[in-house]
Design a protein around this motif. Sequence first.
Motif, PDB file in Angstrom:
ATOM      1  N   GLN A 153       0.834  -1.209   0.000  1.00 46.27           N
ATOM      2  CA  GLN A 153       0.000   0.000   0.000  1.00 46.27           C
ATOM      3  C   GLN A 153       0.873   1.265   0.000  1.00 46.27           C
ATOM      4  OE1 GLN A 153      -3.148   0.050  -0.533  1.00 46.27           O
ATOM      5  NE2 GLN A 153      -3.303   2.287  -0.364  1.00 46.27           N
ATOM      6  N   GLU A 154       1.952   1.230   0.770  1.00 43.61           N
ATOM      7  CA  GLU A 154       2.853   2.386   0.826  1.00 43.61           C
ATOM      8  C   GLU A 154       3.546   2.610  -0.518  1.00 43.61           C
ATOM      9  OE1 GLU A 154       3.823   1.855   5.598  1.00 43.61           O
ATOM     10  OE2 GLU A 154       5.114   0.918   4.097  1.00 43.61           O
ATOM     11  N   ALA A 155       3.883   1.512  -1.191  1.00 43.94           N
ATOM     12  CA  ALA A 155       4.508   1.623  -2.510  1.00 43.94           C
ATOM     13  C   ALA A 155       3.532   2.261  -3.495  1.00 43.94           C
ATOM     14  CB  ALA A 155       4.937   0.241  -3.006  1.00 43.94           C
ATOM     15  N   LYS A 156       2.268   1.832  -3.392  1.00 43.27           N
ATOM     16  CA  LYS A 156       1.233   2.367  -4.267  1.00 43.27           C
ATOM     17  C   LYS A 156       1.071   3.872  -4.047  1.00 43.27           C
ATOM     18  CE  LYS A 156      -3.293   0.932  -5.758  1.00 43.27           C
ATOM     19  NZ  LYS A 156      -4.472   0.086  -5.516  1.00 43.27           N
ATOM     20  N   GLU A 157       1.039   4.269  -2.770  1.00 41.67           N
ATOM     21  CA  GLU A 157       0.885   5.688  -2.445  1.00 41.67           C
ATOM     22  C   GLU A 157       2.113   6.488  -2.879  1.00 41.67           C
ATOM     23  OE1 GLU A 157      -1.961   4.642   1.341  1.00 41.67           O
ATOM     24  OE2 GLU A 157       0.014   5.526   1.736  1.00 41.67           O
ATOM     25  N   ALA A 158       3.305   5.894  -2.701  1.00 42.21           N
ATOM     26  CA  ALA A 158       4.536   6.594  -3.083  1.00 42.21           C
ATOM     27  C   ALA A 158       4.522   6.894  -4.579  1.00 42.21           C
ATOM     28  CB  ALA A 158       5.754   5.758  -2.706  1.00 42.21           C
ATOM     29  N   CYS A 159       4.094   5.940  -5.386  1.00 45.14           N
ATOM     30  CA  CYS A 159       4.027   6.173  -6.835  1.00 45.14           C
ATOM     31  C   CYS A 159       3.014   7.263  -7.155  1.00 45.14           C
ATOM     32  CB  CYS A 159       3.649   4.887  -7.578  1.00 45.14           C
ATOM     33  SG  CYS A 159       4.964   3.651  -7.590  1.00 45.14           S
ATOM     34  N   ALA A 160       1.855   7.211  -6.492  1.00 47.28           N
ATOM     35  CA  ALA A 160       0.825   8.216  -6.747  1.00 47.28           C
ATOM     36  C   ALA A 160       1.361   9.612  -6.393  1.00 47.28           C
ATOM     37  CB  ALA A 160      -0.436   7.899  -5.952  1.00 47.28           C
ATOM     38  N   GLU A 161       2.109   9.704  -5.294  1.00 43.82           N
ATOM     39  CA  GLU A 161       2.662  11.003  -4.889  1.00 43.82           C
ATOM     40  C   GLU A 161       3.696  11.528  -5.878  1.00 43.82           C
ATOM     41  OE1 GLU A 161       4.176  10.420  -0.936  1.00 43.82           O
ATOM     42  OE2 GLU A 161       2.147  10.133  -0.133  1.00 43.82           O
ATOM     43  N   GLN A 162       4.281  10.634  -6.686  1.00 43.72           N
ATOM     44  CA  GLN A 162       5.284  11.070  -7.676  1.00 43.72           C
ATOM     45  C   GLN A 162       4.697  11.108  -9.081  1.00 43.72           C
ATOM     46  OE1 GLN A 162       7.837  12.496  -6.499  1.00 43.72           O
ATOM     47  NE2 GLN A 162       7.255  11.780  -4.456  1.00 43.72           N
ATOM     48  N   ASP A 163       3.377  11.268  -9.187  1.00 46.98           N
ATOM     49  CA  ASP A 163       2.717  11.397 -10.478  1.00 46.98           C
ATOM     50  C   ASP A 163       2.727  10.087 -11.268  1.00 46.98           C
ATOM     51  OD1 ASP A 163       1.303  12.882 -12.409  1.00 46.98           O
ATOM     52  OD2 ASP A 163       3.131  13.146 -13.593  1.00 46.98           O
ATOM     53  N   GLY A 164       2.588   8.957 -10.568  1.00 44.46           N
ATOM     54  CA  GLY A 164       2.573   7.671 -11.272  1.00 44.46           C
ATOM     55  C   GLY A 164       1.618   6.683 -10.645  1.00 44.46           C
ATOM     56  N   THR A 165       1.677   5.457 -11.137  1.00 45.57           N
ATOM     57  CA  THR A 165       0.979   4.334 -10.515  1.00 45.57           C
ATOM     58  C   THR A 165       2.008   3.219 -10.387  1.00 45.57           C
ATOM     59  OG1 THR A 165       0.400   3.364 -12.637  1.00 45.57           O
ATOM     60  CG2 THR A 165      -1.226   4.844 -11.654  1.00 45.57           C
ATOM     61  N   LEU A 166       1.706   2.205  -9.585  1.00 39.68           N
ATOM     62  CA  LEU A 166       2.578   1.036  -9.589  1.00 39.68           C
ATOM     63  C   LEU A 166       2.585   0.462 -10.999  1.00 39.68           C
ATOM     64  CD1 LEU A 166       1.880  -0.941  -6.284  1.00 39.68           C
ATOM     65  CD2 LEU A 166       4.033   0.093  -7.006  1.00 39.68           C
ATOM     66  N   ALA A 167       3.765   0.025 -11.457  1.00 38.25           N
ATOM     67  CA  ALA A 167       3.879  -0.503 -12.822  1.00 38.25           C
ATOM     68  C   ALA A 167       3.298  -1.911 -12.903  1.00 38.25           C
ATOM     69  CB  ALA A 167       5.346  -0.516 -13.238  1.00 38.25           C
ATOM     70  N   SER A 168       2.842  -2.288 -14.085  1.00 39.60           N
ATOM     71  CA  SER A 168       2.426  -3.667 -14.329  1.00 39.60           C
ATOM     72  C   SER A 168       3.658  -4.454 -14.767  1.00 39.60           C
ATOM     73  CB  SER A 168       1.364  -3.715 -15.428  1.00 39.60           C
ATOM     74  OG  SER A 168       1.955  -3.333 -16.662  1.00 39.60           O
ATOM     75  N   PHE A 169       3.524  -5.784 -14.777  1.00 36.27           N
ATOM     76  CA  PHE A 169       4.650  -6.592 -15.236  1.00 36.27           C
ATOM     77  C   PHE A 169       4.977  -6.255 -16.695  1.00 36.27           C
ATOM     78  CE2 PHE A 169       6.377 -10.181 -17.527  1.00 36.27           C
ATOM     79  CZ  PHE A 169       7.557 -10.356 -16.834  1.00 36.27           C
ATOM     80  N   LYS A 170       3.952  -6.088 -17.510  1.00 34.54           N
ATOM     81  CA  LYS A 170       4.173  -5.766 -18.929  1.00 34.54           C
ATOM     82  C   LYS A 170       4.975  -4.484 -19.097  1.00 34.54           C
ATOM     83  CE  LYS A 170       0.705  -7.477 -22.139  1.00 34.54           C
ATOM     84  NZ  LYS A 170      -0.570  -7.139 -22.792  1.00 34.54           N
ATOM     85  N   GLN A 171       4.649  -3.494 -18.259  1.00 34.63           N
ATOM     86  CA  GLN A 171       5.359  -2.212 -18.339  1.00 34.63           C
ATOM     87  C   GLN A 171       6.811  -2.364 -17.903  1.00 34.63           C
ATOM     88  OE1 GLN A 171       2.601  -0.110 -15.860  1.00 34.63           O
ATOM     89  NE2 GLN A 171       1.363   0.617 -17.575  1.00 34.63           N
ATOM     90  N   LEU A 172       7.037  -3.154 -16.845  1.00 36.89           N
ATOM     91  CA  LEU A 172       8.412  -3.374 -16.395  1.00 36.89           C
ATOM     92  C   LEU A 172       9.197  -4.140 -17.463  1.00 36.89           C
ATOM     93  CD1 LEU A 172      10.456  -3.039 -14.055  1.00 36.89           C
ATOM     94  CD2 LEU A 172       9.818  -5.337 -13.319  1.00 36.89           C
ATOM     95  N   TYR A 173       8.535  -5.111 -18.063  1.00 36.39           N
ATOM     96  CA  TYR A 173       9.182  -5.920 -19.089  1.00 36.39           C
ATOM     97  C   TYR A 173       9.602  -5.041 -20.274  1.00 36.39           C
ATOM     98  CZ  TYR A 173      10.076  -9.674 -22.350  1.00 36.39           C
ATOM     99  OH  TYR A 173      10.680 -10.508 -23.244  1.00 36.39           O
ATOM    100  N   LYS A 174       8.707  -4.157 -20.676  1.00 38.24           N
ATOM    101  CA  LYS A 174       9.009  -3.266 -21.785  1.00 38.24           C
ATOM    102  C   LYS A 174      10.170  -2.342 -21.412  1.00 38.24           C
ATOM    103  CE  LYS A 174       6.805   0.019 -24.924  1.00 38.24           C
ATOM    104  NZ  LYS A 174       7.270   1.329 -24.421  1.00 38.24           N
ATOM    105  N   ALA A 175      10.164  -1.837 -20.176  1.00 39.57           N
ATOM    106  CA  ALA A 175      11.242  -0.954 -19.712  1.00 39.57           C
ATOM    107  C   ALA A 175      12.578  -1.702 -19.736  1.00 39.57           C
ATOM    108  CB  ALA A 175      10.940  -0.449 -18.306  1.00 39.57           C
ATOM    109  N   TRP A 176      12.538  -2.975 -19.368  1.00 42.02           N
ATOM    110  CA  TRP A 176      13.758  -3.794 -19.393  1.00 42.02           C
ATOM    111  C   TRP A 176      14.290  -3.901 -20.826  1.00 42.02           C
ATOM    112  CZ3 TRP A 176      13.993  -8.907 -21.524  1.00 42.02           C
ATOM    113  CH2 TRP A 176      15.217  -9.539 -21.333  1.00 42.02           C
TER     114      TRP A 176
END
Length: 337
Positions: free
Chosen positions: A163-186
Amino acid sequence: MNSAANLMLAAICFSVTSAIYLPNGQGPKTLKYLLEPPVYAEVIGQRGGNATLPCVLQSKPNQYKVKWTKLETHSHGSENIVMITNGQAHKPYGLLGQRASLRKAHAMDASLRLSNLELDDEGSYRCELINGVEDESVIITLRIEGMVFPYQSKNGRYKFNYQEAKEACAEQDGTLASFKQLYKAWTEGLDWCNAGWLMDGTVQYPILQPRAECGGKLLPGIRSYGPRDRIRDHFDAFCFTSISTGIVFFVGGPLTFGEAVEACKDDEAVLALVGQLYSAWHLLGYDQCDGGWLRDGSVRFPITTPRKHCGGTVEAGVRTFGYPNKTLRFYGAYCYR
Ligand SMILES: *[C@@H]1O[C@H](CO)[C@@H](O)[C@H](O)[C@H]1NC(C)=O
Ligand SMILES: *[C@@H]1O[C@H](CO)[C@@H](O)[C@H](O)[C@H]1NC(C)=O
């Protein structure tokens, strides 16, 4: 399951429909009413922009409904309906429904339009034709253009539960990444040796250059700790962000954190969020070889052309000085307006 058993199952389940299921589980081969494959199986949109998810009828039953739902990866049991139409009247449902409409380009068009796209609109959508006898559906994937960045707590490594990770991303103008998004970033060059939460509750990290201290000398890839305890386990976060409407700019220092806040205010701006700096770097090629304060108290700078005196010649990236003492007068400011 072997393919003979698959075939039998298919025969049992679908003997009343006209759809022919392939033994390898690829789904229906022909549909009677919906155009299949869909015009585009994947649609790419920008945050704040509009997208049309195509769904076109090739023939019309006398009576029917078309139901659009968003398929949630973390299913809450209930169906996430966005829109239902019977060809004449239509009704939007839920929060997403408020930004949804039907394109209605012609009599056979049931395509869904989504406006003012948000980061978590990304996902799979089902267009389902219901006529009580031969229900059929096609799946369209909506992808939001953007990028993934790792995020660590100011209290140090591995301090966030889910939950804290989710909130941290929201506070930085984002959302938690999906696996697909992480895979693409990799595939685009993200190599990060700290494990972080993803939206699906798993914890993973992307490694391009295998090394002993980062999961061993396996092949390059995404290292996974699998699903973790969302309350008790603590890790960093992988956030997903996208282009935003404002601009990021640098104000030279030296400034303390408090002076940086004021410097941005003088320019009718505010200190930038981490996600905004990453998005300016990744999507607009922002390059500035000066550390600057951000709103979370961290100091970073974006480099697209790696050079010796700007954090090394090897890789582009957003470099970080962590979270220095806010009274230090060493840095400039990254502002957002
Ligand atoms: C998106 O659609 C809305 C109407 O739904 C329209 O007002 C707006 O101009 C569109 N935006 C873009 C970027 O096309
Ligand atoms: C920051 O530095 C000041 C002055 O050196 C010191 O008084 C203060 O305790 C430091 N704050 C933290 C959080 O370390």
